[in-house]
Design a protein around this motif. Sequence first.
Motif, PDB file in Angstrom:
ATOM      1  N   ALA A  48       4.518   1.864   1.871  1.00 11.08           N
ATOM      2  CA  ALA A  48       3.458   1.130   2.744  1.00 11.08           C
ATOM      3  C   ALA A  48       3.367  -0.198   2.097  1.00 11.08           C
ATOM      4  CB  ALA A  48       2.008   2.000   2.509  1.00 11.08           C
ATOM      5  N   ALA A  49       3.648  -0.482   1.091  1.00 14.03           N
ATOM      6  CA  ALA A  49       3.447  -1.883   0.638  1.00 14.03           C
ATOM      7  C   ALA A  49       4.663  -2.901   1.072  1.00 14.03           C
ATOM      8  CB  ALA A  49       3.732  -2.039  -1.130  1.00 14.03           C
ATOM      9  N   VAL A  50       5.756  -2.453   1.819  1.00  9.75           N
ATOM     10  CA  VAL A  50       6.736  -3.005   2.262  1.00  9.75           C
ATOM     11  C   VAL A  50       6.125  -3.756   3.753  1.00  9.75           C
ATOM     12  CG1 VAL A  50       9.014  -3.079   3.126  1.00  9.75           C
ATOM     13  CG2 VAL A  50       8.613  -1.666   1.248  1.00  9.75           C
ATOM     14  N   PRO A  51       6.313  -4.813   3.917  1.00  9.81           N
ATOM     15  CA  PRO A  51       5.534  -5.476   5.308  1.00  9.81           C
ATOM     16  C   PRO A  51       6.203  -4.896   6.395  1.00  9.81           C
ATOM     17  CG  PRO A  51       5.942  -7.322   3.607  1.00  9.81           C
ATOM     18  CD  PRO A  51       6.613  -5.975   2.858  1.00  9.81           C
ATOM     19  N   ALA A  52       5.539  -4.573   7.508  1.00 13.30           N
ATOM     20  CA  ALA A  52       5.949  -4.375   8.723  1.00 13.30           C
ATOM     21  C   ALA A  52       7.130  -5.299   9.327  1.00 13.30           C
ATOM     22  CB  ALA A  52       4.753  -3.995   9.705  1.00 13.30           C
ATOM     23  N   GLU A  53       6.908  -6.445   9.083  1.00 19.24           N
ATOM     24  CA  GLU A  53       7.987  -7.566   9.527  1.00 19.24           C
ATOM     25  C   GLU A  53       9.169  -7.507   8.661  1.00 19.24           C
ATOM     26  OE1 GLU A  53       5.106  -9.882   7.039  1.00 19.24           O
ATOM     27  OE2 GLU A  53       4.708  -8.106   8.209  1.00 19.24           O
ATOM     28  N   HIS A  54       9.222  -6.845   7.692  1.00 10.61           N
ATOM     29  CA  HIS A  54      10.600  -6.885   6.756  1.00 10.61           C
ATOM     30  C   HIS A  54      11.548  -6.692   7.686  1.00 10.61           C
ATOM     31  CE1 HIS A  54      13.323  -6.228   3.752  1.00 10.61           C
ATOM     32  NE2 HIS A  54      12.450  -6.447   2.802  1.00 10.61           N
ATOM     33  N   PRO A  55      12.528  -7.286   7.815  1.00 17.02           N
ATOM     34  CA  PRO A  55      13.966  -7.111   8.672  1.00 17.02           C
ATOM     35  C   PRO A  55      14.465  -5.542   8.489  1.00 17.02           C
ATOM     36  CG  PRO A  55      14.472  -8.938   7.253  1.00 17.02           C
ATOM     37  CD  PRO A  55      12.944  -8.518   6.893  1.00 17.02           C
ATOM     38  N   TYR A  56      14.449  -5.035   6.980  1.00 17.32           N
ATOM     39  CA  TYR A  56      15.092  -4.117   6.529  1.00 17.32           C
ATOM     40  C   TYR A  56      14.213  -3.100   5.919  1.00 17.32           C
ATOM     41  CZ  TYR A  56      18.618  -7.821   6.820  1.00 17.32           C
ATOM     42  OH  TYR A  56      19.373  -8.758   7.101  1.00 17.32           O
ATOM     43  N   ARG A  57      12.962  -3.134   6.668  1.00 15.77           N
ATOM     44  CA  ARG A  57      12.237  -1.886   6.150  1.00 15.77           C
ATOM     45  C   ARG A  57      12.610  -0.565   6.841  1.00 15.77           C
ATOM     46  NH1 ARG A  57       7.469   1.020   7.074  1.00 15.77           N
ATOM     47  NH2 ARG A  57       5.583   0.469   5.824  1.00 15.77           N
ATOM     48  N   ASP A  58      13.227  -0.472   7.708  1.00 19.24           N
ATOM     49  CA  ASP A  58      13.664   0.975   8.048  1.00 19.24           C
ATOM     50  C   ASP A  58      14.587   1.407   7.084  1.00 19.24           C
ATOM     51  OD1 ASP A  58      11.881   0.829  10.312  1.00 19.24           O
ATOM     52  OD2 ASP A  58      13.409   0.346  11.861  1.00 19.24           O
ATOM     53  N   TRP A  59      15.559   0.710   6.709  1.00 25.35           N
ATOM     54  CA  TRP A  59      16.549   0.955   5.964  1.00 25.35           C
ATOM     55  C   TRP A  59      16.083   1.519   4.594  1.00 25.35           C
ATOM     56  CZ3 TRP A  59      18.747   0.378   1.025  1.00 25.35           C
ATOM     57  CH2 TRP A  59      19.938   0.789   0.960  1.00 25.35           C
ATOM     58  N   ILE A  60      14.935   0.716   4.074  1.00 30.92           N
ATOM     59  CA  ILE A  60      14.504   0.982   2.720  1.00 30.92           C
ATOM     60  C   ILE A  60      13.569   2.071   2.698  1.00 30.92           C
ATOM     61  CG2 ILE A  60      12.966   0.096   1.051  1.00 30.92           C
ATOM     62  CD1 ILE A  60      13.850  -2.710   1.934  1.00 30.92           C
ATOM     63  N   ALA A  61      12.738   2.200   3.813  1.00 34.78           N
ATOM     64  CA  ALA A  61      12.153   3.502   4.180  1.00 34.78           C
ATOM     65  C   ALA A  61      12.761   4.701   4.186  1.00 34.78           C
ATOM     66  CB  ALA A  61      11.034   3.293   5.238  1.00 34.78           C
ATOM     67  N   ASP A  62      13.887   4.651   4.774  1.00 28.35           N
ATOM     68  CA  ASP A  62      14.913   6.104   4.945  1.00 28.35           C
ATOM     69  C   ASP A  62      15.148   6.593   3.548  1.00 28.35           C
ATOM     70  OD1 ASP A  62      14.651   6.202   7.737  1.00 28.35           O
ATOM     71  OD2 ASP A  62      16.588   5.153   7.927  1.00 28.35           O
ATOM     72  N   TYR A  63      15.397   5.555   2.688  1.00 28.87           N
ATOM     73  CA  TYR A  63      15.958   6.126   1.481  1.00 28.87           C
ATOM     74  C   TYR A  63      15.183   6.277   0.299  1.00 28.87           C
ATOM     75  CZ  TYR A  63      20.608   5.756   3.371  1.00 28.87           C
ATOM     76  OH  TYR A  63      21.763   5.772   4.273  1.00 28.87           O
ATOM     77  N   ALA A  64      13.912   5.680   0.504  1.00 30.93           N
ATOM     78  CA  ALA A  64      12.806   5.575  -0.436  1.00 30.93           C
ATOM     79  C   ALA A  64      11.817   6.789  -0.004  1.00 30.93           C
ATOM     80  CB  ALA A  64      12.056   4.313  -0.474  1.00 30.93           C
ATOM     81  N   GLY A  65      12.018   7.331   1.260  1.00 31.77           N
ATOM     82  CA  GLY A  65      11.248   8.330   1.748  1.00 31.77           C
ATOM     83  C   GLY A  65      11.343   9.664   1.260  1.00 31.77           C
ATOM     84  N   ALA A  66      10.275  10.716   1.258  1.00 32.53           N
ATOM     85  CA  ALA A  66      10.538  11.910   0.683  1.00 32.53           C
ATOM     86  C   ALA A  66      11.623  12.710   1.106  1.00 32.53           C
ATOM     87  CB  ALA A  66       9.137  12.681   1.205  1.00 32.53           C
ATOM     88  N   PRO A  67      12.041  12.784   2.251  1.00 34.49           N
ATOM     89  CA  PRO A  67      12.989  13.645   2.836  1.00 34.49           C
ATOM     90  C   PRO A  67      14.308  13.303   2.070  1.00 34.49           C
ATOM     91  CG  PRO A  67      11.980  12.976   4.763  1.00 34.49           C
ATOM     92  CD  PRO A  67      11.311  12.203   3.563  1.00 34.49           C
ATOM     93  N   TYR A  68      14.776  11.974   1.830  1.00 32.87           N
ATOM     94  CA  TYR A  68      16.031  11.665   1.136  1.00 32.87           C
ATOM     95  C   TYR A  68      15.779  11.665  -0.160  1.00 32.87           C
ATOM     96  CZ  TYR A  68      20.451   9.826   0.003  1.00 32.87           C
ATOM     97  OH  TYR A  68      21.713   9.970  -0.525  1.00 32.87           O
ATOM     98  N   GLN A  69      14.703  11.599  -0.794  1.00 31.48           N
ATOM     99  CA  GLN A  69      14.293  11.661  -2.071  1.00 31.48           C
ATOM    100  C   GLN A  69      14.653  13.081  -2.632  1.00 31.48           C
ATOM    101  OE1 GLN A  69      13.847   9.433  -4.558  1.00 31.48           O
ATOM    102  NE2 GLN A  69      14.249   7.970  -3.119  1.00 31.48           N
ATOM    103  N   ASP A  70      14.439  13.959  -1.620  1.00 30.36           N
ATOM    104  CA  ASP A  70      14.506  15.518  -1.773  1.00 30.36           C
ATOM    105  C   ASP A  70      16.114  15.945  -1.803  1.00 30.36           C
ATOM    106  OD1 ASP A  70      13.539  18.205  -2.184  1.00 30.36           O
ATOM    107  OD2 ASP A  70      14.458  18.648  -0.319  1.00 30.36           O
TER     108      ASP A  70
END
Length: 225
Positions: free
Chosen positions: A152-174
Amino acid sequence: MTLFARLKDAAGRDWTDYASHEFVRRLGDGSLPEAAFRRYLVQDYLFLIQFARANALAVYKSRTLADMRAAQGALSAILDAELRLHVTISARWGLSAEDLDTAREARETLAYTRFVLDRGAAGDLLELQVALSPCVVGYAEIGRALTPGGIAAVPAEHPYRDWIADYAGAPYQDVARRARAQLDSLAQRMMPERRFEDLAEVFAMACRLETDFWQMGLDAASDPR
């Protein structure tokens, strides 16, 4: 200490060069050139296809149903989820499915993926999983490192937010949690202590090849090849 943690410690600079590469740092702060990210996306798609083959090989190398199911789960995750997601993300960057499917593998992609397949073909299931782990578990650790304040702290306008969210998110962490647990399970059954040094070298080499893979993407900013 988990086997993955021991392997990281033994790899030392090879691990830090990979996990803290300039490509990763600039992806995290949003300053990575778009050409570098596009090059990475194309090659990572081709990379995932070869990693699907490696997980298919892991099914063959398995001696128990539990190990076969673990490998089949990883294979399904790539074929049914990661590759589809990769096509979706790539489309946002102007890369069509045809662009991905008709691209040629870079030397760095060939070197890394064939190293993993070779270790799997020549060795046993544990050696194959060790060769895979810098990618499978490493991406989860990189995702966490890039989100110290949470996604949530990654700005919405960050160009690579989707990539970061995929690997930091709960599904990939699992996914990474299961991979670490599988490594430990295999080590308990298949790793006398005298074997650790050889496995550590496999892990370190995979880290070095990961570093080359990042650099290949970064180099595209000045040499799109």
